[in-house]
Motif scaffolding. Structure first.
Motif, PDB file in Angstrom:
ATOM      1  N   LYS A  65     106.757 -59.948  86.233  1.00 54.94           N
ATOM      2  CA  LYS A  65     105.578 -59.084  86.354  1.00 54.94           C
ATOM      3  C   LYS A  65     105.700 -58.152  87.552  1.00 54.94           C
ATOM      4  N   GLU A  66     106.123 -58.701  88.681  1.00 50.03           N
ATOM      5  CA  GLU A  66     106.275 -57.880  89.886  1.00 50.03           C
ATOM      6  C   GLU A  66     107.332 -56.806  89.685  1.00 50.03           C
ATOM      7  N   LYS A 123     109.903 -57.570  79.297  1.00 52.21           N
ATOM      8  CA  LYS A 123     108.729 -57.533  78.421  1.00 52.21           C
ATOM      9  C   LYS A 123     108.755 -58.695  77.437  1.00 52.21           C
ATOM     10  N   LEU A 154     107.536 -61.812  79.190  1.00 50.36           N
ATOM     11  CA  LEU A 154     106.086 -61.806  79.366  1.00 50.36           C
ATOM     12  C   LEU A 154     105.371 -62.031  78.034  1.00 50.36           C
TER      13      LEU A 154
END
Length: 272
Positions: free
Chosen positions: A86-87, A117, A120
């Motif tokens: 995410k970071e 992606k 995630l």
């Protein structure tokens, strides 16, 4: 950074001591143990190796809680990967705007973005698999203890550890510490936990009634002897089958660990 817990250390020691695997496994373990940093979260390869020493070629039920702790460590590794992914996406988007110079690192290419992606996107599914496996391993251990005729105090102690009252989970009180595989339960996972806990409770009550009928008319001495027979244990397993067969469950667990290992490798390739 998570430290290596005493239980994990025992699991790793047990992995090298038990001779039921190939000799080469002991040699591999000795090497990985030597390379491990005792102050750092264990490498996913170490977690996978110790886990497989517990579940293969047959389950070492006395190390069920070590297995659960190892699995919780693997989930901690996966969650850290999600945080890092995410970071990375946020910073890449920030620099991709073109209004800021890159101070350190590099911009992601399209392949890297696709990989991150994907991680995630699969986060929710992998989390659900983790929680499901944990709860069913707990149930399977209770099933084994009940089937093998171990003492009632042992059964009660394990039930309280594996399926504590939901209020204890919600409160996360320091006065009532939870095991690592329970303390990380989120609020939206509790309803699923409640349903399974009720099923396990019903199973224990029904098993007690079934056993009383099965052993009816036998002396206490004979009851103990009957419980230890394969005939009794087979009858118990047929009457009370697990919701998820054990072999299926550990195959899911093993594949899940493999997916985490792949995530680690992919992230290391993006950020060497």
């Amino acid at each position: 950074m998570l430290s290596q817990s005493p239980k994990l250390q025992r699991a790793m020691e047990m992995a090298s001591d038990k001779p039921h695997g190939d000799v080469i496994h002991g040699q591999i373990y000795s090497y990985t143990e030597k390379c491990m940093d005792p102050e750092a979260i264990p490498h996913i390869h170490d977690v996978i190796y110790a886990t497989r020493r517990i579940i293969r070629p047959h389950m070492l039920w006395e190390h069920t809680q070590d297995l659960l702790e190892l699995f919780a460590h693997a989930e901690a590794i996966r969650r850290q990967i999600i945080i890092d992914a995410k970071e990375a996406m946020v910073w890449d988007q920030f620099y991709h705007m073109g209004t800021h110079d890159m101070v350190d690192g590099r911009r992601l290419d399209e392949r890297d973005r696709k990989i991150l992606k994907g991680m995630l996107k699969n986060d929710g599914t992998l989390r659900e698999t983790y929680r499901t496996v944990v709860l069913h391993v707990c149930w399977a251990h209770l099933h084994y203890v009940r089937r093998s005729g171990q003492t009632v105090p042992t059964l009660i102690r394990l039930f309280r550890q594996y399926f504590p009252d939901p209020s204890i989970i919600k409160s996360k009180s320091a006065h009532q510490p939870l095991a690592s595989w329970m303390s990380d339960m989120s609020q939206n996972e509790i309803p699923v936990y409640d349903v399974l806990r009720e099923k396990v409770t019903d199973f224990l009550v029904d098993a007690e009634q079934w056993e009383a009928q099965y052993l009816k008319g036998q002396s206490k001495q004979m009851q103990g002897s009957i419980r230890s027979t394969l005939e009794f244990q087979d009858a118990f397993s047929k009457r009370f089958p697990l919701l998820v067969e054990w072999e299926t469950l550990i195959n899911i667990l093993d594949r899940h660990l493999g997916k985490i290992q792949t995530m680690v490798e992919k992230l290391n390739n993006i950020f060497p």
